[in-house]
Each structure stands twice: as structure tokens, then as C-alpha cells.
Design a protein around this motif. Structure first.
Motif, PDB file in Angstrom:
ATOM      1  N   UNK A  78       0.846  -1.232   0.036  1.00  0.00           N
ATOM      2  CA  UNK A  78      -0.055   0.201   0.229  1.00  0.00           C
ATOM      3  C   UNK A  78       0.939   1.245   0.138  1.00  0.00           C
ATOM      4  N   UNK A  79       0.811   2.134  -1.177  1.00  0.00           N
ATOM      5  CA  UNK A  79       1.480   3.229  -1.142  1.00  0.00           C
ATOM      6  C   UNK A  79       0.604   4.451  -0.861  1.00  0.00           C
ATOM      7  N   UNK A  80       0.822   5.231   0.084  1.00  0.00           N
ATOM      8  CA  UNK A  80      -0.221   6.250   0.473  1.00  0.00           C
ATOM      9  C   UNK A  80       0.491   7.678   1.222  1.00  0.00           C
ATOM     10  N   UNK A  81      -0.056   8.635   0.732  1.00  0.00           N
ATOM     11  CA  UNK A  81       0.341   9.789   1.618  1.00  0.00           C
ATOM     12  C   UNK A  81      -0.761   9.835   2.411  1.00  0.00           C
ATOM     13  N   UNK A  82      -0.668  11.167   3.562  1.00  0.00           N
ATOM     14  CA  UNK A  82      -1.687  11.107   4.377  1.00  0.00           C
ATOM     15  C   UNK A  82      -2.516  12.441   4.119  1.00  0.00           C
ATOM     16  N   UNK A  83      -3.772  12.360   4.020  1.00  0.00           N
ATOM     17  CA  UNK A  83      -4.724  13.511   3.974  1.00  0.00           C
ATOM     18  C   UNK A  83      -5.313  13.990   5.287  1.00  0.00           C
ATOM     19  N   UNK A  84      -4.858  15.141   5.693  1.00  0.00           N
ATOM     20  CA  UNK A  84      -5.286  15.462   7.190  1.00  0.00           C
ATOM     21  C   UNK A  84      -4.963  14.604   8.220  1.00  0.00           C
ATOM     22  N   UNK A  85      -4.052  13.785   8.217  1.00  0.00           N
ATOM     23  CA  UNK A  85      -3.436  12.868   9.018  1.00  0.00           C
ATOM     24  C   UNK A  85      -4.230  11.517   8.857  1.00  0.00           C
ATOM     25  N   UNK A  94       3.973   1.759   2.549  1.00  0.00           N
ATOM     26  CA  UNK A  94       4.889   2.511   2.169  1.00  0.00           C
ATOM     27  C   UNK A  94       4.197   4.088   2.225  1.00  0.00           C
ATOM     28  N   UNK A  95       4.779   4.884   3.163  1.00  0.00           N
ATOM     29  CA  UNK A  95       3.994   6.086   3.347  1.00  0.00           C
ATOM     30  C   UNK A  95       5.014   7.373   2.761  1.00  0.00           C
ATOM     31  N   UNK A  96       4.414   8.406   2.369  1.00  0.00           N
ATOM     32  CA  UNK A  96       5.137   9.390   1.869  1.00  0.00           C
ATOM     33  C   UNK A  96       4.489  10.771   2.384  1.00  0.00           C
ATOM     34  N   UNK A  97       5.360  11.847   2.201  1.00  0.00           N
ATOM     35  CA  UNK A  97       4.762  13.202   2.226  1.00  0.00           C
ATOM     36  C   UNK A  97       5.437  14.337   1.704  1.00  0.00           C
ATOM     37  N   UNK A 144       4.413  10.729   5.857  1.00  0.00           N
ATOM     38  CA  UNK A 144       3.235  10.375   6.044  1.00  0.00           C
ATOM     39  C   UNK A 144       3.155   9.350   7.122  1.00  0.00           C
ATOM     40  N   UNK A 145       3.882   9.115   8.018  1.00  0.00           N
ATOM     41  CA  UNK A 145       3.796   7.912   8.886  1.00  0.00           C
ATOM     42  C   UNK A 145       2.590   7.976   9.820  1.00  0.00           C
TER      43      UNK A 145
END
Length: 192
Positions: free
Chosen positions: A79-86, A111-114, A120-121
Motif C-alpha cells: 500500500x503506497x499512501x500519503x496522508x490527507x489531514x493525518x 509505504x508512506x510519503x509526504x 506520512x507516518x
């Protein structure tokens, strides 16, 4: 022995940067001899969830049928994801929620990013809970990338390959271990 992985990416923004990370992960997994399917909501354009795949009773729309076929044969999900409003991006949550049994007994990896330093943790914590509920528990490690637009080219090449190589290698080693363990247990049968 090669494994089969599905990479689920979660952004539909026009200026999205995380696709760079998804391409990088796809390239790294393929370099290890495995097969991948990168599932991009900009390509599949699923409607907002009205009915789950299983509720179509054999008459699901073509994109859902194609995804179900990918999911049934995979050994694990990335799963590759940014965070939207945490939190989890809406497109990713919608993509995930269309299915259930197709995820069962397969590990997932986050896998997170920002755009900022934290990579993006915070979304990773919410994803752990959601992925476990969907039947694809996440491996213990999380791979995160901060400042994604300056860390990767548009095609997914890291601007500092040595900095990306070590954590990515450990992360994928762990994912492979879990995928092989789950694969061996699925071959023996599942609890139900």
C-alpha cells in the motif's frame, strides 16, 4: 521462487507526487524477480462504494472483476499512501473497501510519503488498523519517504540511491519473508 505482488496507490490529485514512490517500489520489486500489478485509482476510476464486489453475485463491472482476479492470485499487497489531514486518502479507502475475501490470508506492507519531513507516518497507523480488519495484516516495518518531490524523479528514480536502497532492501526482505510464510500456510488450507 518469484512472488506476485499488487501495489495499491491512493491518490487522484492532479499534481500528485506519490506516484513517484509507487513507481520506485514497483521497480524495486520487479528487480528482485517478482511480478507486480500497480493499481492506480486514476486508471481504474471506481465509483464511490455502493456495493462491494461480492454483492454483485457474478455480475460485477469489468474493473472490479479485473481487480478481483489480480487480488486472488497475489502473494501480498503493498500500500503506497500519503496522508490527507493525518488520515487515509479517500480514493485509497474507496479502492480498499470494494473487496474483502480477496485480501484474506495475504500480508500487506505500508509505504508512506509526504511533501514534508515526516513521510506520512500518521497514515500508516490508520492503515494498519484498516488492513488488519480487511484480512491482510501489515508487516511490522513501515517504509516512509519525506520530501517526496525532491527525493524521486517523475519516473520513480531516487535522487539519492544509496539513501533509498538500504531501508527499501530491508523492507522488501521482510515483505518477502511474510509473503512466503503466508503462501506456505495458504497451501495447507485456511481456518475457514
Amino acid at each position: 521462487m518469484p512472488l506476485d505482488f499488487v501495489i495499491l496507490y491512493g491518490s487522484v490529485r492532479t499534481e500528485r507526487q506519490g506516484i513517484r514512490v509507487a513507481r520506485f517500489i514497483e521497480s524495486e520489486i520487479r528487480a528482485r524477480g517478482h511480478t507486480t500489478a500497480l493499481i492506480d485509482p486514476m486508471v481504474y476510476r471506481l465509483p464511490l462504494l455502493d456495493r462491494m464486489y461480492k454483492e454483485y453475485a457474478g455480475d460485477a463491472p469489468a474493473p472490479l472483476e479485473q481487480l478481483a482476479n489480480f487480488y486472488r492470485k497475489t502473494d501480498g499487497f503493498v500500500i503506497v499512501s500519503g496522508e490527507y489531514n493525518h488520515g487515509i486518502p479517500p480514493a485509497l479507502k474507496n479502492l480498499l473497501d470494494h473487496f474483502l475475501e480477496e485480501y484474506f490470508w495475504r500480508p500487506s506492507a505500508i509505504v508512506s510519503y509526504s511533501a514534508g519531513n515526516y513521510g506520512g507516518v500518521r497514515v500508516a497507523m490508520q492503515l494498519r488498523m484498516t488492513l488488519s480488519e480487511l484480512g491482510m495484516p501489515s508487516i511490522p516495518s513501515i517504509l516512509s519517504f519525506g520530501r517526496v518531490s525532491s527525493a524521486f524523479s517523475e519516473t520513480g528514480e531516487p535522487h539519492d540511491p544509496p539513501a533509498a536502497a538500504a531501508p527499501t532492501g530491508r523492507f522488501l526482505n521482510e515483505l518477502e519473508w511474510y509473503a512466503r510464510a503466508f503462501q506456505a500456510e495458504r497451501a495447507k488450507g485456511t481456518p475457514y
